[in-house]
Design a protein around this motif. Structure first.
Motif, PDB file in Angstrom:
ATOM      1  N   ASN A   1       7.070 -11.971  -4.726  1.00  0.00           N
ATOM      2  CA  ASN A   1       7.627 -12.400  -3.699  1.00  0.00           C
ATOM      3  C   ASN A   1       6.716 -11.945  -2.579  1.00  0.00           C
ATOM      4  OD1 ASN A   1       9.242 -12.984  -1.405  1.00  0.00           O
ATOM      5  ND2 ASN A   1      10.729 -12.243  -2.027  1.00  0.00           N
ATOM      6  N   SER A   2       6.312 -13.096  -1.835  1.00  0.00           N
ATOM      7  CA  SER A   2       5.157 -12.293  -1.142  1.00  0.00           C
ATOM      8  C   SER A   2       5.896 -11.728   0.377  1.00  0.00           C
ATOM      9  CB  SER A   2       4.376 -13.579  -0.773  1.00  0.00           C
ATOM     10  OG  SER A   2       5.877 -14.625  -0.167  1.00  0.00           O
ATOM     11  N   ARG A   3       6.873 -11.871   0.995  1.00  0.00           N
ATOM     12  CA  ARG A   3       7.475 -11.660   1.654  1.00  0.00           C
ATOM     13  C   ARG A   3       7.705  -9.821   1.543  1.00  0.00           C
ATOM     14  NH1 ARG A   3      12.771 -14.553   4.029  1.00  0.00           N
ATOM     15  NH2 ARG A   3      10.900 -16.133   4.605  1.00  0.00           N
ATOM     16  N   ASP A   4       7.352  -9.113   0.380  1.00  0.00           N
ATOM     17  CA  ASP A   4       7.839  -7.941  -0.174  1.00  0.00           C
ATOM     18  C   ASP A   4       6.440  -6.953  -0.368  1.00  0.00           C
ATOM     19  OD1 ASP A   4      10.381  -8.093  -0.114  1.00  0.00           O
ATOM     20  OD2 ASP A   4      10.581  -8.549  -2.271  1.00  0.00           O
ATOM     21  N   TRP A   5       5.658  -8.165  -0.488  1.00  0.00           N
ATOM     22  CA  TRP A   5       3.967  -7.137  -0.764  1.00  0.00           C
ATOM     23  C   TRP A   5       3.235  -7.070   0.874  1.00  0.00           C
ATOM     24  CZ3 TRP A   5       3.892  -4.261  -4.788  1.00  0.00           C
ATOM     25  CH2 TRP A   5       4.943  -4.321  -6.089  1.00  0.00           C
ATOM     26  N   LEU A   6       2.528  -5.937   0.592  1.00  0.00           N
ATOM     27  CA  LEU A   6       1.495  -6.137   1.586  1.00  0.00           C
ATOM     28  C   LEU A   6      -0.306  -5.813   1.514  1.00  0.00           C
ATOM     29  CD1 LEU A   6       2.857  -3.440   3.901  1.00  0.00           C
ATOM     30  CD2 LEU A   6       3.194  -5.712   4.605  1.00  0.00           C
ATOM     31  N   VAL A   7      -1.147  -6.482   1.870  1.00  0.00           N
ATOM     32  CA  VAL A   7      -2.296  -6.223   0.938  1.00  0.00           C
ATOM     33  C   VAL A   7      -3.031  -5.224   2.050  1.00  0.00           C
ATOM     34  CG1 VAL A   7      -4.786  -7.313   0.509  1.00  0.00           C
ATOM     35  CG2 VAL A   7      -2.288  -8.474   0.822  1.00  0.00           C
ATOM     36  N   LEU A   8      -4.050  -4.384   0.861  1.00  0.00           N
ATOM     37  CA  LEU A   8      -4.022  -3.151   1.034  1.00  0.00           C
ATOM     38  C   LEU A   8      -6.319  -3.049   1.252  1.00  0.00           C
ATOM     39  CD1 LEU A   8      -4.080  -0.596   1.606  1.00  0.00           C
ATOM     40  CD2 LEU A   8      -4.643   0.649  -1.419  1.00  0.00           C
ATOM     41  N   ILE A   9      -6.422  -3.816   0.155  1.00  0.00           N
ATOM     42  CA  ILE A   9      -7.755  -4.891   0.239  1.00  0.00           C
ATOM     43  C   ILE A   9      -7.726  -5.661  -0.942  1.00  0.00           C
ATOM     44  CG2 ILE A   9     -10.095  -3.583  -1.255  1.00  0.00           C
ATOM     45  CD1 ILE A   9      -8.702  -1.313  -1.184  1.00  0.00           C
ATOM     46  N   GLU A  10      -8.549  -6.606  -0.339  1.00  0.00           N
ATOM     47  CA  GLU A  10      -9.315  -7.985  -0.758  1.00  0.00           C
ATOM     48  C   GLU A  10     -10.792  -7.743  -1.080  1.00  0.00           C
ATOM     49  OE1 GLU A  10      -8.783 -12.700  -0.300  1.00  0.00           O
ATOM     50  OE2 GLU A  10      -9.021 -11.849   1.562  1.00  0.00           O
TER      51      GLU A  10
ATOM     52  N   GLN B   1      -9.584  -9.944  -6.448  1.00  0.00           N
ATOM     53  CA  GLN B   1      -8.738  -9.174  -7.149  1.00  0.00           C
ATOM     54  C   GLN B   1      -8.107  -9.387  -5.931  1.00  0.00           C
ATOM     55  OE1 GLN B   1      -9.632  -5.458  -9.219  1.00  0.00           O
ATOM     56  NE2 GLN B   1      -9.378  -6.669 -11.307  1.00  0.00           N
ATOM     57  N   LEU B   2      -6.517  -8.666  -5.618  1.00  0.00           N
ATOM     58  CA  LEU B   2      -5.937  -8.371  -4.340  1.00  0.00           C
ATOM     59  C   LEU B   2      -4.954  -7.017  -4.758  1.00  0.00           C
ATOM     60  CD1 LEU B   2      -4.070 -11.076  -3.177  1.00  0.00           C
ATOM     61  CD2 LEU B   2      -5.620 -10.203  -2.024  1.00  0.00           C
ATOM     62  N   TYR B   3      -5.688  -6.103  -3.770  1.00  0.00           N
ATOM     63  CA  TYR B   3      -4.366  -4.792  -4.354  1.00  0.00           C
ATOM     64  C   TYR B   3      -3.599  -4.997  -3.597  1.00  0.00           C
ATOM     65  CZ  TYR B   3      -8.986  -3.646  -6.513  1.00  0.00           C
ATOM     66  OH  TYR B   3      -9.699  -3.907  -7.423  1.00  0.00           O
ATOM     67  N   LEU B   4      -2.000  -4.373  -3.277  1.00  0.00           N
ATOM     68  CA  LEU B   4      -1.107  -4.761  -3.364  1.00  0.00           C
ATOM     69  C   LEU B   4      -0.041  -3.587  -2.736  1.00  0.00           C
ATOM     70  CD1 LEU B   4       0.020  -8.098  -4.885  1.00  0.00           C
ATOM     71  CD2 LEU B   4      -1.514  -7.616  -2.913  1.00  0.00           C
ATOM     72  N   VAL B   5       1.048  -3.215  -1.582  1.00  0.00           N
ATOM     73  CA  VAL B   5       1.540  -1.955  -1.820  1.00  0.00           C
ATOM     74  C   VAL B   5       2.997  -2.750  -1.647  1.00  0.00           C
ATOM     75  CG1 VAL B   5       2.021   0.165  -0.840  1.00  0.00           C
ATOM     76  CG2 VAL B   5      -0.585  -0.355  -1.473  1.00  0.00           C
ATOM     77  N   HIS B   6       3.813  -2.258  -2.505  1.00  0.00           N
ATOM     78  CA  HIS B   6       5.516  -2.989  -2.084  1.00  0.00           C
ATOM     79  C   HIS B   6       5.839  -2.034  -0.619  1.00  0.00           C
ATOM     80  CE1 HIS B   6       9.732  -4.141  -2.383  1.00  0.00           C
ATOM     81  NE2 HIS B   6       9.057  -4.519  -3.137  1.00  0.00           N
ATOM     82  N   LYS B   7       6.113  -2.847   0.107  1.00  0.00           N
ATOM     83  CA  LYS B   7       6.939  -2.241   1.666  1.00  0.00           C
ATOM     84  C   LYS B   7       8.223  -1.099   1.336  1.00  0.00           C
ATOM     85  CE  LYS B   7       5.796  -6.978   4.018  1.00  0.00           C
ATOM     86  NZ  LYS B   7       6.800  -7.914   5.106  1.00  0.00           N
ATOM     87  N   GLY B   8       9.086  -1.811   0.295  1.00  0.00           N
ATOM     88  CA  GLY B   8      10.236  -0.701   0.558  1.00  0.00           C
ATOM     89  C   GLY B   8       9.739   0.581  -0.631  1.00  0.00           C
ATOM     90  N   THR B   9       9.527   0.410  -1.687  1.00  0.00           N
ATOM     91  CA  THR B   9       8.898   0.986  -2.662  1.00  0.00           C
ATOM     92  C   THR B   9       7.399   2.014  -2.785  1.00  0.00           C
ATOM     93  OG1 THR B   9       8.392   0.118  -4.075  1.00  0.00           O
ATOM     94  CG2 THR B   9      10.443   0.536  -4.178  1.00  0.00           C
ATOM     95  N   GLY B  10       6.504   1.126  -1.492  1.00  0.00           N
ATOM     96  CA  GLY B  10       4.831   2.214  -1.667  1.00  0.00           C
ATOM     97  C   GLY B  10       3.971   1.854  -3.181  1.00  0.00           C
TER      98      GLY B  10
END
Length: 57
Positions: free
Chosen positions: A23-32, A36-45
């Motif tokens: 779900n794209s609403r739950d993830w932030l992009v750390l590095i592109e 590859q995309l490196y993602l971080v979850h908003k709620g859990t980290g």
């Protein structure tokens, strides 16, 4: 230079995240990177790496 903090995904990045079954609403992009995309979850980290689809290889 890489980003030092996570940012909201662009429309193209949202499509890649959704294509990976997340779900794209739950993830932030750390590095592109190029493929590859490196993602971080908003709620859990939780961090996750996904491969870009539809890119030239």
């Amino acid at each position: 230079m890489r980003r030092s903090r996570a940012e909201r995904p662009t429309l193209a990045q949202k499509k890649q995240i959704e294509a990976a079954g997340l779900n794209s609403r739950d993830w932030l992009v750390l590095i592109e990177s190029v493929n590859q995309l490196y993602l971080v979850h908003k709620g859990t980290g939780e961090s996750r790496t996904i491969k870009k689809k539809g890119e030239q290889e």
